[in-house]
Structures are given as C-alpha cells and as structure tokens.
Write an enzyme that holds these catalytic residues in place. Structure first.
Site, short mmCIF file in Angstrom:
data_model
loop_
_atom_site.label_atom_id
_atom_site.label_comp_id
_atom_site.label_asym_id
_atom_site.label_seq_id
_atom_site.Cartn_x
_atom_site.Cartn_y
_atom_site.Cartn_z
N HIS A 149 0.87 -1.17 0.00
CA HIS A 149 0.00 0.00 0.00
C HIS A 149 0.91 1.23 0.00
O HIS A 149 2.01 1.20 0.56
CB HIS A 149 -0.84 -0.05 1.29
N ASP A 226 3.13 -4.39 8.13
CA ASP A 226 1.85 -3.69 7.94
C ASP A 226 0.74 -4.73 8.14
O ASP A 226 0.51 -5.57 7.27
CB ASP A 226 1.79 -3.08 6.53
N GLN A 229 -4.46 -5.40 7.22
CA GLN A 229 -5.42 -6.32 6.61
C GLN A 229 -5.39 -7.70 7.27
O GLN A 229 -6.11 -8.59 6.84
CB GLN A 229 -5.14 -6.45 5.10
N LYS A 252 -10.56 -0.44 10.41
CA LYS A 252 -10.72 -1.62 9.56
C LYS A 252 -11.12 -2.85 10.37
O LYS A 252 -11.28 -3.93 9.82
CB LYS A 252 -9.41 -1.91 8.82
N CYS A 392 -4.75 2.44 -3.63
CA CYS A 392 -3.51 2.93 -3.00
C CYS A 392 -2.37 1.94 -3.21
O CYS A 392 -1.50 1.79 -2.34
CB CYS A 392 -3.70 3.23 -1.52
#
Lengths: 458, 147
Positions: A149, A226, A229, A252, A392
């Site tokens: 991203h 990261d 997700q 999220k 993104c």
C-alpha cells in the site's frame, strides 16, 4: 467492555449466528440509491473501512457521557477515570495482538504509525548513541515489496530521500506472491529495515512473516509489518512473529476512525527517538532542552484520542466474543465462493492467488473491456459497495499490467448470497460496457458546426 | 451512480464509437493528464488552423484510458471544440465545469449549444466522478496553454 454477551459459539464458522451478528450493524439494514431506485445495501468494501457494531458506538458514547476528560492530566476524578479507560484499552488491545501493553503506541492510524518509525529513523541521525541502530545513510538500503500500500512505500521513499539511503524491493510472481527466490540478494547486510505487508490489500496474499523476519535477523535489519489487513481478520501474535514493529488501523476492525496502533518491541521503543513532540511525551522540561518519557508515552504527544481507543477496545471485545477463528473460517468460505463464482465468469480475471491457501478475503479483479469505474457504477446501482481504482497500490497494478481494478472485500457480516448478486452485477457490466457491442445510436453531430472528421474507432 | 436512460444512451454511443479518437500528426501542442484517484490517463493533441486570428482549433486527437464517462466526454468535447476559436473552447470548458460543480435545478434544461455534453448532467450528483467528465477538458486547457 461490552462485547457480545451470550454469543453462542456453535460451530467452526458463523452459520446460524450471521443474522444475529448483522443485527448489531444497523447500517447493513439501510437501502441505497436514488429515489425510486433504492436497493438493500450490500457492503463489500471492508478492506477500505469496516462497519461498526452498536457495541462500539455505545462504548464511545458511554465514555463521552460519563468519563470524558483529557487523559494523563489533572487530579480530578474524571481524568482518572478517562486515564483508566484509555490504559485499559491499551492493555486489552495489546493482548489481542500478542504484545505487552507498553509496546502499544496509539496513533491516528497505521499510516501515522509507519511515518512515526520513518521519521524516528531520520531523527536518529542527530540523537544520542542509544539511537545508533536506527540510523540510515548513504550505502544503506530500506527494503519493501512491490505489493505495498502507498502508506508502506512513500514514507520509505521519503526516508531514503532525506538520508541518502536506497530503496530496494522484493518483486512478485505472476500469481501475486512475493518472489522469495531473490530474498537473500535483496535483503543484505546493508539493509537497515524491511517493511512488508502481512496481507495484501489488493491481492489478499498472506506473506510468510517468519521467513522474511528470519532473513532480516541474519543481516541485522529491523522489520516492520503492515498488519492492517490481517489483524481484523485472523489471530495474530507479534511476539511469535518476531517482528520489530507492526501497525494496524482501528477503523478496519470494527473500531472508530482516528485511532490506530504502532507496536514496537520494548527494547527498541526504549531506544527510539521521538517523532512528534510536545505535551504528554516529556519527562523533564527546561527552556534550553528536555528529556522524554519512557514509551509508549514518548510517542503519544498531545491529548490522545481516548474515546476512540475505548471504542477500539470494544471492537476487540466484539471480535473476541465472536471468535477470530470463526471469523477467519467464515471469510475463507466467502473467499472460496467469490473466487469460484467470479472466476467462472468469462471475461473476469482475478488478481492474486486463485485459491484460499495463504490468502485473505480481499478479492480484486478486472472485467475484460470494462473500466473498473463502470463496473463500480453498475454495482452501485444494485446497492453493492465495492472499491474501484488502484486501492492505493499503484505500482502493484502496474506490475500486474492493469491500470486499476475492482475489489470486493469481505468481513464477518457478509452473506454468501451477496456474492451471487455481485456476479449478476458483473454480468450486467459486461453486457452494457463490454465488447459485445449493440448497434450504436445514429450520430447527429448536433452542436458541432465546425469541420467534421471521420471517427477513428480503435 | 444512477444515470437517466437517455443520458446513459448518449454516453454509451460515444463510448462505443468515439469521435476523433487516435493521435494524429501534425499537431501544435500536446498534453497529458491523469486522475490519480483511478489511474485514468489521457494524451491529447491540438492542431490550430494555419494563419487564423484569433486562433481556431483545427483538430483535437487523443488517446485515453478511462471509464465510459471520461471516454465519452472527450468524444463529445472534440465535437464541441473542433472548428471553434481557442477562446470559445475555453468558455465552453468554464460553462461545462460550472454546470457540473453547481448543478441547475432539475426543471431547467442545459443550454442547447452544449449538445451531447448534457449526458453528463447526472454526473454532477456524484462529486467523485466529475473529474472523469472534466479529464479531457483539463487536458485541452493544458495543451492550449502550453501551445
């Protein structure tokens, strides 16, 4: 915290509980569309932001109505209650991701968490010897991957620009997995940090954290994961992964906007210079200079987003009550259904892995001959919310040879039937915008009184 | 996004059989414009009438990668501006953009001289898509300014 009292845990997935879960999300019961064209909402954009259950909104409201005060300030009862709620949220969220409370820094979102580390590394150049291992300069490399991203790419481009270091990256296979054959060539003894996504927000690909961390450890590089997700969708354990840093966003994972987390190993946070400075993060202040509080306060300058942190803790309670294992199983079922249903439509190309093996629930695809915006428009008219564009992740789309894509992303509240409606919408987009062209309307050329050229149709 | 049937039909016609598509030589100015939100990308060339004063647009040729709205919009735009003066093209851009950004009440028709551009009227209700309809117009302004 609120959670879902009495939520039965009847089976390996959510069958039987799905409608009860959905009843906690009032927004899922609204209609969308212009007057006369309303359709029940089908929300397939949880990869961008998830919806919030009543329990989260209620926790925030309760805090605001009963204990609202600036945390870590003042000796009055409200401030003490607010501080206890905020620190309680930190403890609960830390437990959810396999971290100690002192290793959880509240940030605005994951993007801020990544920037915090990148700027702290810049600041290390002029900080004391404690910060030596964060220094980067000419000849050093920062390693990312081609599936990042923008939030986990641009802060590192900028760090390299500021320090003279060089950005390297791991490429992808055509299936949308990291090409690990080059792991040892890309991550070298000159690598200072490896920043990579746990789960691609476009491809759904789940990356092999242990393997990358092991290589980074061999060469003494820091790692940043990261986890935006992954944390919402599966059980994670940052201690087990051995990563040095990790980030995720509250919104999220059923939580509020405006709160996220930077996880950092305790020893590293203790040695790392601050990024944002000001109130709350100090130890001792004089006009000529100051010393700083220990972590995590050192990295939380200013009055923090306490009600949002409390809301995020309520989201963690909710997810825990349902059971992360069941959420993962439910999403795997939805992903399998989507991959087989959409993959079976002639003209649809799925981006990324085509099985649920090491794959999360973001399903991106392109529809042959139809621009993603047009697919999105047809789906929106059917009440289906998807993401269109490059999500993104522009370099990733370039690597895949497509300018943009459509992404359906699932969460615990999605029904399998929604995928059937999605497939119908895609078929309609193919019929309206695809290459099966009906005869065009006769062209009048009205309004053009200038020289008329023959249309060059390609 | 919901489009009325009549407007959708006009957009689909231009989308399926775009007018003046392709990049042609010779040209006096070229521009490239992106929409970073969706990756849409247009390259546009303008050639002017030789010796015309004030300057008159002789041809607009283009290559566009984008949605039906951005593809149809450039097709409609070329119909509108080819043969017009640079000044008139600039005025059409301003008028079209202001109708999208500050919509007329539904009871009022769009000015007839905007011709097929009326098809984008519904886009004014969807702020995220206004850029799609204006992509080509911004590219034209860039080219005319550069030239």
């Amino acid at each position: 915290m609120t959670g879902v009292p009495g939520m039965p845990r009847t089976g390996p997935n959510l069958d039987g509980d799905l409608e009860r879960i959905r009843s906690d999300f009032p927004i899922l019961h609204r209609n969308v569309g212009s007057a006369g064209h309303e359709k029940p909402l089908i929300y397939l954009d949880s990869g961008a932001t998830s919806q919030r259950p009543l329990q989260v909104a209620n926790a925030e409201r309760l805090f605001v109505q009963t204990s609202n005060a600036a945390v870590h300030r003042g000796a009055h009862q409200l401030s003490e209650e607010a501080t206890a709620a905020y620190e309680g949220a930190r403890t609960q969220i830390a437990g959810f991701v396999g971290a100690d409370p002192g290793e959880v820094v509240f940030t605005k979102n994951a993007t801020e968490g990544i920037n915090l580390v990148a700027y702290a590394m810049s600041n290390a150049t002029t900080a004391g010897d404690d910060a030596a291992r964060f220094r980067v300069g000419p000849g050093d490399t920062i390693v990312v991957t081609e599936m990042e991203h923008h939030a986990n790419l641009i802060p590192w481009q900028e760090l390299c620009r500021r320090t003279g270091a060089t950005l390297h990256w791991l490429g992808l296979t055509d299936e949308g997995r990291l090409d690990l054959s080059a792991l040892d060539e890309v991550i070298t003894p000159r690598t200072r940090l490896v920043a990579f996504t746990h789960q691609s927000n476009v491809l759904g690909t789940v990356n092999p954290v242990h393997r990358i961390v092991a290589r980074a450890a061999e060469v003494g590089a820091l790692t940043l994961l990261d986890a935006c997700q992954s944390v919402p969708h599966a059980t994670v354990d940052f201690h087990d992964y051995g990563v040095d840093f990790a980030v995720f966003s509250g919104h999220k994972m059923l939580g509020p906007f405006g709160v996220g987390v930077l996880y950092g190993r305790r020893a590293l946070l203790e040695a790392m210079p601050p990024f944002l400075t000001g109130g709350s993060m100090i130890e001792f202040v004089e006009m000529a200079g100051s010393t700083y509080a220990p972590p995590p306060q050192r990295f939380e300058a200013g009055v923090p987003a306490a009600s949002q942190a409390v809301g995020l803790a309520a989201a963690v309670s909710y997810l825990t009550s349902v059971g992360m294992d069941r959420i993962t199983a439910h999403e795997r079922m939805l992903t399998h259904t989507a991959l087989t249903t959409l993959g079976g439509i002639e003209g649809v190309r799925i981006l990324g892995p085509t099985t649920t093996q090491d794959r999360g629930s973001a399903v991106s695809f392109v529809v042959e001959g139809v621009h993603p915006h047009d697919v999105g428009q047809v789906l929106d008219a059917r009440g289906i919310a998807v993401r269109v564009g490059h999500h993104c992740a522009w370099p990733l789309h370039r690597r895949l040879g497509v300018p943009a894509s459509v992404r359906a992303s699932f969460y615990l509240y999605n029904r399998p039937e929604e995928i059937g409606t999605l497939a119908e919408g895609i078929e309609e987009a193919l019929a309206v915008f695809g290459t099966r062209k009906p005869n065009p309307r006769p062209l009048t050329g009205k309004g053009n009184d200038g020289p008329k050229r023959t249309a060059t149709c390609t | 996004m919901h489009l009325t049937e009549e407007h959708q039909a006009i957009i689909l016609d231009h989308y399926r059989a775009p007018h003046n598509k392709g990049l042609r030589e010779p040209y006096d100015a070229e521009s490239r414009h992106f929409n970073p939100m969706c990756g849409d990308d247009i390259t546009l060339r303008v050639s002017l009438e030789a010796d015309a004063d004030p300057a008159v647009i002789h041809d607009v040729s283009y290559d566009v990668q984008g949605c039906s709205v951005s593809q149809a919009s450039v097709s409609v735009m070329t119909d509108l501006v080819i043969g017009r003066s640079v000044q008139e093209a600039e005025e059409l851009h301003t008028e079209f953009a202001s109708l999208l950004r500050d919509p007329l009440p539904d009871s009022l028709p769009w000015p007839p001289h905007l011709a097929d551009a009326v098809a984008f009227r519904d886009v004014s209700r969807h702020p995220a898509r206004i850029k799609c309809a204006l992509l080509c117009w911004v590219a034209l302004r860039k080219a005319l300014t550069a030239g």
